[in-house]
Design a protein around this motif. Structure first.
Motif, PDB file in Angstrom:
ATOM      1  N   ASP A 328      -8.045   1.417  11.163  1.00  0.00           N
ATOM      2  CA  ASP A 328      -7.035   1.233  12.410  1.00  0.00           C
ATOM      3  C   ASP A 328      -6.412   1.982  12.468  1.00  0.00           C
ATOM      4  N   VAL A 329      -5.863   3.104  11.234  1.00  0.00           N
ATOM      5  CA  VAL A 329      -4.479   4.097  10.781  1.00  0.00           C
ATOM      6  C   VAL A 329      -5.578   5.137  11.536  1.00  0.00           C
ATOM      7  N   LYS A 330      -6.572   5.503  11.461  1.00  0.00           N
ATOM      8  CA  LYS A 330      -7.543   6.903  11.449  1.00  0.00           C
ATOM      9  C   LYS A 330      -7.370   7.638  12.763  1.00  0.00           C
ATOM     10  N   ARG A 331      -6.931   6.778  13.509  1.00  0.00           N
ATOM     11  CA  ARG A 331      -6.343   7.116  14.692  1.00  0.00           C
ATOM     12  C   ARG A 331      -5.611   7.890  15.167  1.00  0.00           C
ATOM     13  N   TYR A 332      -4.742   7.920  13.941  1.00  0.00           N
ATOM     14  CA  TYR A 332      -3.084   8.882  13.957  1.00  0.00           C
ATOM     15  C   TYR A 332      -3.439  10.837  13.453  1.00  0.00           C
ATOM     16  N   GLY A 333      -4.402  10.271  12.731  1.00  0.00           N
ATOM     17  CA  GLY A 333      -4.666  12.206  12.274  1.00  0.00           C
ATOM     18  C   GLY A 333      -3.560  12.584  11.206  1.00  0.00           C
ATOM     19  N   LYS A 334      -3.015  11.536  10.874  1.00  0.00           N
ATOM     20  CA  LYS A 334      -2.468  11.577   9.110  1.00  0.00           C
ATOM     21  C   LYS A 334      -2.618  11.131   7.855  1.00  0.00           C
ATOM     22  N   PRO A 335      -1.537  11.755   7.090  1.00  0.00           N
ATOM     23  CA  PRO A 335      -2.721  11.621   5.891  1.00  0.00           C
ATOM     24  C   PRO A 335      -1.905   9.417   5.987  1.00  0.00           C
ATOM     25  N   VAL A 336      -2.130   8.768   5.177  1.00  0.00           N
ATOM     26  CA  VAL A 336      -1.542   7.536   4.701  1.00  0.00           C
ATOM     27  C   VAL A 336      -1.614   7.462   3.920  1.00  0.00           C
ATOM     28  N   TRP A 337       0.275   6.555   3.611  1.00  0.00           N
ATOM     29  CA  TRP A 337      -0.205   5.888   2.876  1.00  0.00           C
ATOM     30  C   TRP A 337       0.280   4.307   2.592  1.00  0.00           C
ATOM     31  N   ILE A 338      -0.463   3.928   1.661  1.00  0.00           N
ATOM     32  CA  ILE A 338       0.127   2.185   1.269  1.00  0.00           C
ATOM     33  C   ILE A 338       1.950   2.926   0.450  1.00  0.00           C
ATOM     34  N   THR A 339       2.021   2.439   1.248  1.00  0.00           N
ATOM     35  CA  THR A 339       3.611   2.248   0.860  1.00  0.00           C
ATOM     36  C   THR A 339       4.033   0.982   0.373  1.00  0.00           C
ATOM     37  N   GLU A 340       3.943  -0.609   0.724  1.00  0.00           N
ATOM     38  CA  GLU A 340       3.325  -1.933  -0.165  1.00  0.00           C
ATOM     39  C   GLU A 340       2.189  -2.459  -0.112  1.00  0.00           C
ATOM     40  N   ASN A 341       1.831  -2.835  -1.362  1.00  0.00           N
ATOM     41  CA  ASN A 341       0.451  -3.796  -1.797  1.00  0.00           C
ATOM     42  C   ASN A 341       0.658  -5.057  -2.457  1.00  0.00           C
ATOM     43  N   GLY A 342       0.579  -6.067  -2.259  1.00  0.00           N
ATOM     44  CA  GLY A 342       0.615  -6.893  -3.223  1.00  0.00           C
ATOM     45  C   GLY A 342       1.300  -8.469  -3.652  1.00  0.00           C
ATOM     46  N   ILE A 343       1.122  -9.088  -4.021  1.00  0.00           N
ATOM     47  CA  ILE A 343       0.871 -10.511  -3.917  1.00  0.00           C
ATOM     48  C   ILE A 343       2.070 -11.172  -5.747  1.00  0.00           C
ATOM     49  N   ASP A 344       2.068 -12.405  -4.678  1.00  0.00           N
ATOM     50  CA  ASP A 344       3.118 -13.531  -5.182  1.00  0.00           C
ATOM     51  C   ASP A 344       2.702 -14.337  -6.333  1.00  0.00           C
TER      52      ASP A 344
END
Length: 428
Positions: A328-344
């Motif tokens: 979905d964020v590919k539409r913005y034409g910018k590099p993507v950074w996963i700034t958070e992803n995790g599990i409790d």
């Protein structure tokens, strides 16, 4: 997945993430006031010393490098830096500068968040986000923060999860400032967009060209009742408003929110057009949306649709939504950074598999042409988890909250293996 799609390129960044209030300790801000008012799920919980990262920062940098991280996300605590309106604490500024320099000495590139939910105690009383003056106040604060980053090649995040701040603080009244008003929510949203623009300008004028963006919490959404047209409509409207309204404002200069009966905005902010160098994505889960015939007309539910078991905080483990979010964020034409992803994961046993399934989605997105450049795991350490207090454990390192001892969880070995070997392998 082809063999080539199981390998991360040499320039892909693996790192870890933290936020000031959750780890540093000794901070007096709006959340500290909220806690004293008994507004957490456990009314007597207090962040207090947190996990004392303010004193143990070099130890924690060593822990980060031990798992192969080459980037470290922190936030600067506004309440430390400007405890009284217009008065900046030079000792706090020097303290952050020292910590950032030490971070670089440990081989870690700083990813610096200017605003991660918290505010000085004076802010909501004197210049709240629904008032235009808030933009100028944040501009001035951002200018002082930018000076800390000279020579560090830092990446800058102006705001962490602005839609969470607005949903929780302005629409539901569940977090500071505790307002429940749709019209004020939209005024605050507009001012947050404008504040991003002026903060980015201050950073650029101080440091030259710096990669600047926001970190947006993005949920996968599904209708709670697949056959119900109102549930399906909520998925469309909610996904656009929650996941994309802020990103689109920074891309097009047009702020658009359409949630009938809840909140609506239609504002042109030309200076916001193309005002981010990257798209920051925080992804954790999927929510099922159900229409209910009373304001705010939306009910969130987490369902264990695949029998994986909800995470310990009660969220669905849904890596499939991670791939869709990145598409979905590919539409913005910018590099993507996963700034958070995790599990409790309070037992520490599920996290390696969680990492494996979610990094699999990152590689799948890259194979489809999404320019994902980095992955920052939330979080390096167990920490104070906002309204949830001390229950959740998201850390690669388990923290004994009595002694503050840090101990590696099984995920440390797995993260290190992938980050240093650049190959996605199945956890043992």
């Amino acid at each position: 997945m082809r063999t080539s799609e199981r390998t991360f390129p040499a320039d892909f960044t693996f790192g870890v993430a933290t936020s000031a209030y959750q780890v540093e300790g000794g901070i007096e801000n709006d959340w500290a006031e909220w806690e004293r008012a008994g507004r957490l799920k456990e009314p007597h919980a207090r962040c207090g010393r947190a996990v004392d990262h303010w004193s143990r920062y070099e130890e924690d940098y060593r822990l980060a490098t031990a798992v192969g991280a080459t980037a470290f996300r922190i936030s600067l605590e506004w309440a430390r830096i400007e405890p009284e309106r217009g008065r900046f604490d030079e000792a706090a500024l020097e303290g952050y500068r020292e910590r950032l320099l030490k971070m670089k000495d440990h081989g870690l590139t700083p990813v610096v968040t200017l605003h991660h939910f918290t505010h000085p105690t004076w802010f909501h009383r004197e210049t709240p986000w629904h008032q235009p003056e808030s933009v100028e106040v944040f501009r001035r604060y951002s200018r002082r923060c930018a000076a800390l980053l000279e020579g560090l090649d830092a990446r800058v995040i102006t705001f962490n999860e602005p839609m969470v701040l607005l949903l929780g603080g302005y629409l539901q009244g569940a977090i500071p400032p505790g307002i429940a008003d749709g019209a004020l929510t939209m005024k605050a949203l507009e001012n947050l967009v404008r504040a991003h623009v002026v903060a980015r300008r201050e950073v650029g004028e101080t440091l030259g060209r710096v990669e600047t963006g926001i970190s947006q919490n993005m949920l996968a959404f599904a209708p709670d009742r697949w056959w119900n047209p109102l549930d399906r409509a909520l998925v469309r409207l909610g996904g656009q408003a929650y996941n994309h309204a802020f990103h689109e404002a920074l891309s097009t200069g047009k702020l658009r929110v359409n949630m009938p009966g809840v909140a609506t905005a239609r504002v042109d902010i030309p200076e916001a057009r193309d005002s981010a160098e990257f798209v920051g994505v925080n992804y954790y889960s999927r929510a099922h949306l159900r229409f209910v015939p009373r304001p705010p007309f939306i009910e969130f539910k987490y369902r264990d649709t695949q029998g994986r078991g909800l995470t310990d905080i009660g969220w669905e483990d849904w890596p499939e939504g991670f791939l869709q979010t990145l598409r979905d964020v590919k539409r913005y034409g910018k590099p993507v950074w996963i700034t958070e992803n995790g599990i409790d994961d309070r037992s520490g046993t599920r996290r390696p598999q969680y990492l494996h399934t979610h990094l699999t989605q990152v590689l799948a997105a890259r194979a489809e042409g999404v320019d994902v450049q980095g992955y920052l795991y939330w979080s390096l350490l167990d920490n104070f988890e906002w309204l949830e207090g001390w229950g959740p454990r998201f850390g690669l390192y388990h923290v004994d909250f009595d002694t503050l001892e840090r101990r590696p969880t099984p995920a440390c070995d797995y993260f290190r293996q992938v980050a240093t070997g650049r190959k996605l392998v199945a956890p043992l």
